[in-house]
Design an enzyme around this catalytic site. Sequence first.
Site, PDB file in Angstrom:
ATOM      1  CB  CYS A  21      -0.965  -0.030   1.184  1.00 26.25           C
ATOM      2  SG  CYS A  21      -2.303   1.174   1.044  1.00 26.25           S
TER       3      CYS A  21
ATOM      4  CG  HIS B  30      -3.515  -3.678   2.911  1.00 29.12           C
ATOM      5  ND1 HIS B  30      -2.644  -3.273   3.894  1.00 29.12           N
ATOM      6  CD2 HIS B  30      -4.054  -2.544   2.392  1.00 29.12           C
ATOM      7  CE1 HIS B  30      -2.660  -1.952   3.980  1.00 29.12           C
ATOM      8  NE2 HIS B  30      -3.495  -1.483   3.071  1.00 29.12           N
TER       9      HIS B  30
ATOM     10  CD  GLU C  85      -1.308  -6.473   5.042  1.00 31.21           C
ATOM     11  OE1 GLU C  85      -1.618  -5.344   5.492  1.00 31.21           O
ATOM     12  OE2 GLU C  85      -0.902  -6.660   3.884  1.00 31.21           O
TER      13      GLU C  85
END
Length: 544
Positions: free
Chosen positions: A381, A511, A513
């Site tokens: 990001c 993102h 993750e």
Amino acid sequence: MAKHIFVTGGVVSSLGKGITASSLGHLLKARGYRVTMQKVDPYLNVDPGTMSPFQHGEVFVTDDGHEGDLDLGHYERFIDENLSRESNFTAGAIYQSLISKERRGDFLGGTVQVIPHMTNVIKDRLKRIASQSGADIVITEIGGTVGDIESLPFIEAARQFKRDADERNAIFIHVTLVPYIAAAHEVKTKPTQHSVKELRSIGVHPDFIVCRSDHPITSKVRDKIALFCDVPHENVLSCVDASSIYKVPLALHEQGFDHKVLRTLGLDIRDINLNDWISFNTRLDKLGRPIDVAVVGKYVSLPDAYLSIIEALGHAGVHHGRKVNVHLIDGETLKADGIKKLLGQMHGILVPGGFGVRAFEGKIAAINYARVNKLPFLGICLGLQAAICEFARNVANMPGANSTEFAEETSESTAYPVIDLMPEQEDIDDLGGTMRLGSYPCKLKQRTLAAKAYGEPIIYERHRHRYEVNNSYRDALVAAGLVISGLSPDERLVEMIELADHPWFVASQGHPEFKSRPTRAHPLFREFVRAAIATSDATRSNEL
């Protein structure tokens, strides 16, 4: 109807209600039941989207764009299901909906009260997630601590829900602290007794008590808790601190937690399959030589601000059989003359997302160090946006290249606004309306590091950002050597970048993750850690 499990907490906060609830969810799913999970928070913010990560930890984003509590991340990682905006709501959101109805006249001049109006809305939300998800079992964690005034409407709503749903369709699990008193050389049950007494005083009798402690809880201690709290001995469970949160489901399973819960709910005791989870934990116990990864951010005083990133790095480490030591480094401390001291021993550098100008120049310096010294780099990001700025300044001959987000904050203009709002965003007054939130598609360029990592041409990642790569500078950046490895399907938005003359340098506007799982490491984290391991091994070989 779906069966409902309510998880409450007592004595102190941060006991691990979310891990307990997630562990039970994993066990019930492993027995073949469809499970979904939900977190209700008693604070008055509508959602955590505007809350400081220093206070609340990370904001977890769902596929449908909800900005939720970080416990949603635990839920998704443990039950391996993508949750939705129905999986998290707050007292603020409930009050907001009630006040909107009252202003419209929906209550026909009647008095609007916590009971029955607020509790009815809460009960409707509990029913709605069950019907929308099609789950057999809904696990709802009630945030806060029993005795807190702000939690009372939620516990009361759950009490009413159980009364309406019948005893075997809803149960309560109370997670409480059993502290060890060093001077007395024993654990003490009195805090648990008082917590259960408080819970019972508001009409809720727990079906199970999960005792959190940093010392073993003997059968004699459990007997005492069962006697004073009026709970069957077998329904008092020990949950002692574990070396990893991923061991908690196995510890609870050994005590028959899932079996007892299903029996209490009147559900069949199906066979359980924990093979993948056991295999993961076996590998977790046998990790090889560690590697060191720097996470350069600005919320480093609270590790929970980067919880999903730390977990995703851990998943990738287990995938490769190596321990990943994560070093949280404050970007504000990174100066040109001292950067080698902080980053020189690292095997990889990750720059995560965030908002605001503070620490941005430190992130730029870290990215420059990774690019120049050929260290594996992963940008997420704002990490992608910082990588664009660094490349523009130092490679593409655009001195002072910056994001207009920071130019506004510092009242300074930039000759090269390589990161900017899209034209259609500029006339929107509500900043929330300019955010890209939730899952978006990305078309990958063939034969790039990103394409090799994912192994498929179209991928989806969750987003939470406002500013984009400025298309006015795209051609100049590419001409200078930047590889745009991912675009939106209409090719208007840059989603991923990398460098061709670097061992592993990749950044994503999304993102990744949020989609990593213990038994299925995310492709970008997996390959980033693979590259960091190669760097570590090469360094060690040279030293030998």
